[in-house]
Each structure stands twice: as structure tokens, then as C-alpha cells.
Write a protein that holds these residues in place. Structure first.
Motif, PDB file in Angstrom:
ATOM      1  N   UNK A 167      23.773 108.283 -81.414  1.00  0.00           N
ATOM      2  CA  UNK A 167      24.300 108.466 -82.772  1.00  0.00           C
ATOM      3  C   UNK A 167      24.043 107.206 -83.592  1.00  0.00           C
ATOM      4  N   UNK A 168      24.306 106.047 -82.999  1.00  0.00           N
ATOM      5  CA  UNK A 168      24.071 104.779 -83.683  1.00  0.00           C
ATOM      6  C   UNK A 168      22.620 104.645 -84.111  1.00  0.00           C
ATOM      7  N   UNK A 169      21.702 104.952 -83.191  1.00  0.00           N
ATOM      8  CA  UNK A 169      20.281 104.813 -83.481  1.00  0.00           C
ATOM      9  C   UNK A 169      19.836 105.730 -84.609  1.00  0.00           C
ATOM     10  N   UNK A 170      20.385 106.942 -84.649  1.00  0.00           N
ATOM     11  CA  UNK A 170      19.961 107.907 -85.669  1.00  0.00           C
ATOM     12  C   UNK A 170      20.482 107.513 -87.048  1.00  0.00           C
ATOM     13  N   UNK A 171      21.778 107.179 -87.160  1.00  0.00           N
ATOM     14  CA  UNK A 171      22.300 106.834 -88.486  1.00  0.00           C
ATOM     15  C   UNK A 171      21.738 105.502 -88.977  1.00  0.00           C
ATOM     16  N   UNK A 172      21.189 104.703 -88.064  1.00  0.00           N
ATOM     17  CA  UNK A 172      20.505 103.478 -88.474  1.00  0.00           C
ATOM     18  C   UNK A 172      19.277 103.782 -89.315  1.00  0.00           C
ATOM     19  N   UNK A 173      18.770 105.013 -89.215  1.00  0.00           N
ATOM     20  CA  UNK A 173      17.618 105.393 -90.037  1.00  0.00           C
ATOM     21  C   UNK A 173      17.965 105.275 -91.516  1.00  0.00           C
ATOM     22  N   UNK A 174      19.224 105.533 -91.864  1.00  0.00           N
ATOM     23  CA  UNK A 174      19.649 105.400 -93.249  1.00  0.00           C
ATOM     24  C   UNK A 174      19.580 103.962 -93.723  1.00  0.00           C
ATOM     25  N   UNK A 175      20.041 103.033 -92.881  1.00  0.00           N
ATOM     26  CA  UNK A 175      20.000 101.631 -93.265  1.00  0.00           C
ATOM     27  C   UNK A 175      18.556 101.123 -93.307  1.00  0.00           C
ATOM     28  N   UNK A 176      17.713 101.642 -92.428  1.00  0.00           N
ATOM     29  CA  UNK A 176      16.315 101.221 -92.479  1.00  0.00           C
ATOM     30  C   UNK A 176      15.599 101.792 -93.695  1.00  0.00           C
ATOM     31  N   UNK A 177      16.017 102.975 -94.135  1.00  0.00           N
ATOM     32  CA  UNK A 177      15.480 103.514 -95.382  1.00  0.00           C
ATOM     33  C   UNK A 177      15.867 102.597 -96.541  1.00  0.00           C
ATOM     34  N   UNK A 178      17.062 102.038 -96.474  1.00  0.00           N
ATOM     35  CA  UNK A 178      17.505 101.083 -97.490  1.00  0.00           C
ATOM     36  C   UNK A 178      16.599  99.853 -97.500  1.00  0.00           C
ATOM     37  N   UNK A 179      16.197  99.396 -96.298  1.00  0.00           N
ATOM     38  CA  UNK A 179      15.271  98.256 -96.202  1.00  0.00           C
ATOM     39  C   UNK A 179      13.925  98.619 -96.828  1.00  0.00           C
ATOM     40  N   UNK A 180      13.437  99.824 -96.537  1.00  0.00           N
ATOM     41  CA  UNK A 180      12.149 100.263 -97.076  1.00  0.00           C
ATOM     42  C   UNK A 180      12.171 100.288 -98.602  1.00  0.00           C
ATOM     43  N   UNK A 181      13.275 100.744 -99.162  1.00  0.00           N
ATOM     44  CA  UNK A 181      13.394 100.804-100.625  1.00  0.00           C
ATOM     45  C   UNK A 181      13.560  99.406-101.211  1.00  0.00           C
ATOM     46  N   UNK A 182      14.439  98.609-100.616  1.00  0.00           N
ATOM     47  CA  UNK A 182      14.731  97.278-101.148  1.00  0.00           C
ATOM     48  C   UNK A 182      13.506  96.369-101.082  1.00  0.00           C
ATOM     49  N   UNK A 183      12.756  96.461 -99.971  1.00  0.00           N
ATOM     50  CA  UNK A 183      11.591  95.595 -99.794  1.00  0.00           C
ATOM     51  C   UNK A 183      10.281  96.360 -99.995  1.00  0.00           C
ATOM     52  N   UNK A 184      10.309  97.394-100.816  1.00  0.00           N
ATOM     53  CA  UNK A 184       9.134  98.259-101.002  1.00  0.00           C
ATOM     54  C   UNK A 184       7.897  97.457-101.424  1.00  0.00           C
ATOM     55  N   UNK A 185       8.081  96.534-102.332  1.00  0.00           N
ATOM     56  CA  UNK A 185       6.939  95.735-102.812  1.00  0.00           C
ATOM     57  C   UNK A 185       6.368  94.878-101.691  1.00  0.00           C
ATOM     58  N   UNK A 186       7.238  94.185-100.960  1.00  0.00           N
ATOM     59  CA  UNK A 186       6.774  93.336 -99.848  1.00  0.00           C
ATOM     60  C   UNK A 186       6.058  94.172 -98.794  1.00  0.00           C
ATOM     61  N   UNK A 187       6.644  95.321 -98.467  1.00  0.00           N
ATOM     62  CA  UNK A 187       6.059  96.185 -97.434  1.00  0.00           C
ATOM     63  C   UNK A 187       4.696  96.696 -97.873  1.00  0.00           C
ATOM     64  N   UNK A 188       4.577  97.083 -99.135  1.00  0.00           N
ATOM     65  CA  UNK A 188       3.296  97.573 -99.660  1.00  0.00           C
ATOM     66  C   UNK A 188       2.231  96.486 -99.594  1.00  0.00           C
ATOM     67  N   UNK A 189       2.601  95.262 -99.960  1.00  0.00           N
ATOM     68  CA  UNK A 189       1.648  94.155 -99.922  1.00  0.00           C
ATOM     69  C   UNK A 189       1.212  93.847 -98.487  1.00  0.00           C
ATOM     70  N   UNK A 190       2.151  93.913 -97.557  1.00  0.00           N
ATOM     71  CA  UNK A 190       1.813  93.656 -96.150  1.00  0.00           C
ATOM     72  C   UNK A 190       0.894  94.747 -95.607  1.00  0.00           C
ATOM     73  N   UNK A 191       1.236  96.014 -95.885  1.00  0.00           N
ATOM     74  CA  UNK A 191       0.419  97.126 -95.394  1.00  0.00           C
ATOM     75  C   UNK A 191      -0.986  97.095 -95.964  1.00  0.00           C
ATOM     76  N   UNK A 192      -1.088  96.959 -97.276  1.00  0.00           N
ATOM     77  CA  UNK A 192      -2.421  96.955 -97.903  1.00  0.00           C
ATOM     78  C   UNK A 192      -3.216  95.722 -97.486  1.00  0.00           C
ATOM     79  N   UNK A 193      -2.530  94.571 -97.400  1.00  0.00           N
ATOM     80  CA  UNK A 193      -3.213  93.352 -96.974  1.00  0.00           C
ATOM     81  C   UNK A 193      -3.697  93.444 -95.543  1.00  0.00           C
ATOM     82  N   UNK A 194      -2.897  94.073 -94.687  1.00  0.00           N
ATOM     83  CA  UNK A 194      -3.280  94.219 -93.280  1.00  0.00           C
ATOM     84  C   UNK A 194      -4.478  95.145 -93.130  1.00  0.00           C
TER      85      UNK A 194
END
Length: 298
Positions: A66-93
Motif C-alpha cells: 500500500x505504501x509503495x502504491x500511494x507513493x506514486x502520487x508523491x512521485x507524480x508531484x516530483x515529476x510536475x514540480x521538477x518537470x523542467x529539470x527532468x525534461x532537460x535531463x532526458x533530452x540532454x541524455x
């Protein structure tokens, strides 16, 4: 006059509405999701708090799945909050993967996240049974809450905190990745372990915190998706319906996003030792409740 059939139907409806020892109630799902959303990114151990709250109020362990699954919500928050950083890392990689001339900082950062994720992925996969059952003893959680607090204090005192984000190296990723493995023990805290490691490496506190968030994304997403089937029919802990898991994930997303924003502002001006001042009394309180039989360790 009430007929027997009416009484039978009413009793059946009441039983259906109540959660069984193996099935989570809606109140339990919402409360634990709030706890998860608030504590996931704070160095106080969300898994430890979920374990404590679940045992204290419901007398059961909701379970690691249960803990692992609801953590998906908090990780979605990370994806949204750091969307620009993540995009730059992915495209740069991806650019650097096919063009050596374009292998800059974001290309290196992509590899740092990948390499830093390997230790917890391997340990989490092969040690999943121990994580879901053996390590969830509340004596372990309480002890780790207290003892690891002194790691925070030591890291703050020893770390020079003079290295910036563009100075991150593969060595930092490996060390912080190994530290992330400690988060598999309820009571340590993923951010607490990785940020402390970053401080020992002389990273600026905010830099260590931001990289900690990025480093956690692959591990937590993989853990949540891998645990999704088990959350419906867990080997250990309680089960939850699809609607309950969806609602819990929504709650953790909203509160997780707020928690990220608050923590980054906090660490820019305050020591991580403040969290040790919270963790130690909580750990000692749990030990006392265990000693007097108010809480059961397993």
C-alpha cells in the motif's frame, strides 16, 4: 414490525461497509494517505510514520505494498514540480547518447540518476520479502528514528556545504544511491539518508535535497508499479480496492507537491538537525508505547 429478511439484509450491508482485518477502510486509506503525502519528502520517514499510525489507530500494519502504491502520487508531484529539470535531463541524455559532441551536464546527470538508482533497485528486488515483513517491526522503526537522527546532526556539522549543482559527480551519485538503500528500512527516510550522504560529500544542503528528489524518481516509480498487483491481494498487510488506491494517490499528490515546495524553502535557511529534534522524541515515544503494550511490534 421488522421482518427477519430485513434484519439480515441490514446486517449484511453493515458488514459490507465495514473494513475487515484484511481490507482497509476508507477512513484508514484517507488518513494514511495524508500521512504519506505530508511526510514523504521530509526526513522523518514516511514508511515509519505509516507503520506507526496504522498500528496505533487500527492495530494492524497496512503493508509495504500500500505504501509503495500511494507513493506514486508523491512521485507524480516530483515529476510536475521538477518537470523542467527532468525534461532537460532526458533530452540532454538522449542527445548525448547519439552525439558525443552534445554530452554536457544534463547528459552526465542522466547517467548519475541511472547509476545512483541501481543499488536500491537490486536490493529492493531481491530483498522484497524482508522489506514487506521482517523490517516492519516497530522496535526497528523506533530505534532507527532515534539513531539515524544523530547522522543528520553529524552530517550538518561535518559537511562544508560549498559544492553547487553543476559540481555533482558520478561519485556523489553512487554514494547517495547507496544511502538511498537505507530508506528500505522504515524509520530511516529516503530524503534523510540521501541528503545526509550529500552533506558528508560537502554538497550544498539545497543541492543535496534537489538531487535526492531526482534520484528517487526511478526507484519509487518502479517500486509502486511493481507492488500494484500485491496491493490488491497482499502477501503481508491489508488489501485496498482500486478506487481506494486511486483516491489515496490523489491525496498524496496534492500534499506531496506542497511538501516539496515547503522543504526546499526550509533547507535553504535551516539545518536538517531540526528534523532530528522531532524524530528523537517520536522514536522514544513509540518505544515507550511498545514497552507498555499499547503498540504491538508486528
Amino acid at each position: 414490525m421488522v421482518r427477519v429478511n430485513d434484519v439480515t439484509i441490514l446486517a449484511a450491508a453493515t458488514d459490507a461497509a465495514a473494513a475487515s482485518p484484511d481490507q482497509m477502510s476508507w477512513l484508514q486509506v484517507i488518513v494514511l494517505s495524508i500521512v504519506q503525502g505530508v511526510t514523504e519528502f521530509l526526513p522523518v520517514s514516511s514508511s515509519g510514520h505509516l507503520r506507526i499510525v496504522s498500528e496505533l489507530f487500527w492495530g494492524v500494519d497496512a503493508g509495504a505494498s500500500f505504501t509503495a502504491v500511494v507513493q506514486l502520487g508523491t512521485e507524480l508531484a516530483v515529476l510536475v514540480f521538477f518537470a523542467r529539470d527532468i525534461w532537460q535531463i532526458l533530452t540532454g541524455w538522449f542527445r548525448g547518447l547519439f552525439d558525443k559532441e552534445r554530452r554536457g551536464f544534463h547528459y552526465r546527470m542522466g547517467w548519475m540518476v541511472i547509476v545512483g538508482t541501481i543499488p536500491v533497485a537490486v536490493l529492493g528486488f531481491f530483498g522484497r520479502d524482508l522489506i514487506r515483513e521482517g523490517l516492519r517491526n516497530l522496535w526497528i522503526t523506533a530505534t532507527v528514528l532515534v539513531l539515524f537522527s544523530f547522522v543528520f546532526i553529524l552530517a550538518e556539522k561535518m559537511g562544508k556545504k560549498d559544492r553547487n549543482f553543476d559540481e555533482l559527480t558520478m561519485k556523489d551519485a553512487v554514494v547517495m544511491g547507496l544511502a538511498q538503500c537505507l530508506a528500505l528500512i522504515p524509520g530511516v527516510s529516503r530524503s534523510g539518508g540521501t541528503v545526509s550522504a550529500g552533506l558528508f560529500l560537502n554538497l550544498d544542503r539545497e543541492v543535496a535535497t534537489r538531487f535526492s528528489f531526482l534520484l528517487a524518481i526511478p526507484a519509487v516509480l518502479a517500486s509502486g508499479l511493481f507492488s500494484l498487483p500485491d496491493a490488491f491481494a497482499p502477501q503481508a498487510g491489508q488489501s485496498a480496492t482500486a478506487l481506494q488506491l486511486l483516491a489515496g494517490t490523489g491525496v498524496t499528490f496534492i500534499l506531496g507537491y506542497i511538501s516539496i515546495a515547503w522543504l526546499l524553502k526550509f533547507v535553504a535557511h535551516h539545518s536538517f538537525s531540526w528534523f532530528a529534534a522531532y524524530r528523537i522524541p517520536v522514536g522514544l515515544l513509540v518505544m515507550g508505547l511498545l514497552a507498555f503494550g499499547v503498540l504491538q511490534p508486528v
